[in-house]
Design a protein around this motif. Structure first.
Motif, PDB file in Angstrom:
ATOM      1  N   PRO A  22      38.973  45.273  34.450  1.00 18.25           N
ATOM      2  CA  PRO A  22      38.780  45.999  35.700  1.00 18.25           C
ATOM      3  C   PRO A  22      38.424  47.456  35.442  1.00 18.25           C
ATOM      4  N   THR A  23      37.647  48.018  36.330  1.00 12.62           N
ATOM      5  CA  THR A  23      37.283  49.425  36.223  1.00 12.62           C
ATOM      6  C   THR A  23      38.503  50.282  36.567  1.00 12.62           C
ATOM      7  N   GLN A  27      41.753  49.238  38.921  1.00 13.20           N
ATOM      8  CA  GLN A  27      43.140  49.326  38.476  1.00 13.20           C
ATOM      9  C   GLN A  27      43.952  50.234  39.393  1.00 13.20           C
ATOM     10  N   ARG A  28      43.352  51.311  39.837  1.00 15.48           N
ATOM     11  CA  ARG A  28      44.038  52.242  40.744  1.00 15.48           C
ATOM     12  C   ARG A  28      44.348  51.551  42.069  1.00 15.48           C
ATOM     13  N   ALA A  29      43.389  50.797  42.607  1.00 15.84           N
ATOM     14  CA  ALA A  29      43.613  50.067  43.858  1.00 15.84           C
ATOM     15  C   ALA A  29      44.740  49.050  43.686  1.00 15.84           C
ATOM     16  N   MET A  30      44.759  48.354  42.556  1.00 19.37           N
ATOM     17  CA  MET A  30      45.801  47.373  42.284  1.00 19.37           C
ATOM     18  C   MET A  30      47.170  48.058  42.215  1.00 19.37           C
ATOM     19  N   TRP A  31      47.242  49.164  41.506  1.00 18.64           N
ATOM     20  CA  TRP A  31      48.497  49.902  41.368  1.00 18.64           C
ATOM     21  C   TRP A  31      48.983  50.410  42.726  1.00 18.64           C
ATOM     22  N   ALA A  65      44.551  34.603  37.499  1.00 22.86           N
ATOM     23  CA  ALA A  65      45.364  35.820  37.448  1.00 22.86           C
ATOM     24  C   ALA A  65      44.934  36.745  38.577  1.00 22.86           C
ATOM     25  N   PRO A  66      45.498  36.564  39.787  1.00 23.46           N
ATOM     26  CA  PRO A  66      45.149  37.456  40.894  1.00 23.46           C
ATOM     27  C   PRO A  66      45.552  38.889  40.581  1.00 23.46           C
ATOM     28  N   GLY A  67      44.878  39.825  41.206  1.00 24.54           N
ATOM     29  CA  GLY A  67      45.192  41.236  40.984  1.00 24.54           C
ATOM     30  C   GLY A  67      46.614  41.582  41.386  1.00 24.54           C
ATOM     31  N   VAL A  68      47.065  41.046  42.505  1.00 28.46           N
ATOM     32  CA  VAL A  68      48.404  41.316  43.023  1.00 28.46           C
ATOM     33  C   VAL A  68      48.998  40.002  43.519  1.00 28.46           C
ATOM     34  N   THR A  69      50.252  39.745  43.166  1.00 28.28           N
ATOM     35  CA  THR A  69      50.940  38.527  43.575  1.00 28.28           C
ATOM     36  C   THR A  69      52.306  38.883  44.142  1.00 28.28           C
ATOM     37  N   ILE A  70      52.672  38.272  45.251  1.00 25.88           N
ATOM     38  CA  ILE A  70      54.022  38.427  45.798  1.00 25.88           C
ATOM     39  C   ILE A  70      54.736  37.098  45.612  1.00 25.88           C
ATOM     40  N   THR A  71      55.930  37.158  45.045  1.00 25.67           N
ATOM     41  CA  THR A  71      56.707  35.964  44.733  1.00 25.67           C
ATOM     42  C   THR A  71      58.183  36.260  44.925  1.00 25.67           C
ATOM     43  N   ARG A  72      58.986  35.225  44.844  1.00 29.73           N
ATOM     44  CA  ARG A  72      60.429  35.423  44.900  1.00 29.73           C
ATOM     45  C   ARG A  72      60.883  36.010  43.574  1.00 29.73           C
ATOM     46  N   ALA A  73      61.758  37.012  43.632  1.00 27.80           N
ATOM     47  CA  ALA A  73      62.304  37.595  42.417  1.00 27.80           C
ATOM     48  C   ALA A  73      63.098  36.526  41.680  1.00 27.80           C
ATOM     49  N   ILE A  89      46.504  38.251  46.007  1.00 28.14           N
ATOM     50  CA  ILE A  89      45.434  39.155  46.449  1.00 28.14           C
ATOM     51  C   ILE A  89      44.499  39.391  45.279  1.00 28.14           C
ATOM     52  N   GLU A  90      43.224  39.135  45.498  1.00 29.97           N
ATOM     53  CA  GLU A  90      42.219  39.405  44.481  1.00 29.97           C
ATOM     54  C   GLU A  90      41.410  40.610  44.939  1.00 29.97           C
ATOM     55  N   ILE A  91      41.364  41.620  44.108  1.00 31.50           N
ATOM     56  CA  ILE A  91      40.582  42.823  44.398  1.00 31.50           C
ATOM     57  C   ILE A  91      39.200  42.621  43.793  1.00 31.50           C
ATOM     58  N   ILE A  92      38.188  42.705  44.617  1.00 28.11           N
ATOM     59  CA  ILE A  92      36.810  42.481  44.161  1.00 28.11           C
ATOM     60  C   ILE A  92      36.138  43.829  43.927  1.00 28.11           C
ATOM     61  N   SER A  93      35.636  44.010  42.713  1.00 26.87           N
ATOM     62  CA  SER A  93      34.921  45.232  42.353  1.00 26.87           C
ATOM     63  C   SER A  93      33.429  44.940  42.326  1.00 26.87           C
ATOM     64  N   PRO A  94      32.617  45.934  42.653  1.00 26.29           N
ATOM     65  CA  PRO A  94      31.173  45.719  42.559  1.00 26.29           C
ATOM     66  C   PRO A  94      30.744  45.451  41.133  1.00 26.29           C
ATOM     67  N   GLY A  95      29.700  44.659  40.983  1.00 23.29           N
ATOM     68  CA  GLY A  95      29.161  44.412  39.660  1.00 23.29           C
ATOM     69  C   GLY A  95      29.459  43.126  39.146  1.00 23.29           C
TER      70      GLY A  95
END
Length: 95
Positions: A22-23, A27-31, A65-73, A89-95
């Protein structure tokens, strides 16, 4: 010079899929998404960036491997089962 910025390899229906790294903005959007979400979840849920999810365990298997995943702890498995994922959640980047 070959410019392969490989992040990882995902398994889709038994076929290896090379995924570019990821660019910095990706990565910033994911964080930021993880950070904003974490504080709003109840204690029994957790948000994880870039974790492997076994989508289909048959032959051939599919692991994503989605960018962000919510699960039970829970415990710390090497990968999550799809049934354990509440939001992916999958974050789609251009390119």
């Amino acid at each position: 010079m070959l410019n392969l910025r490989v992040r990882d390899i995902q398994l889709v229906e038994g076929v290896l899929l090379v995924v570019p790294r990821p660019t910095p903005l990706h990565q910033r959007a994911m964080w930021k998404l993880c950070h904003q979400t974490e504080g709003q979840l109840p204690d029994e849920l957790t948000v994880l960036p870039d974790v492997e999810v076994l989508v289909e365990s048959g032959e051939p298997p599919t692991v994503r491997a989605p960018g962000v995943t919510i699960t039970r702890a829970a415990a710390n498995p090497s990968r999550l089962e799809a049934a354990d994922v509440l939001v992916a959640i999958e974050i789609i980047s251009p390119g």
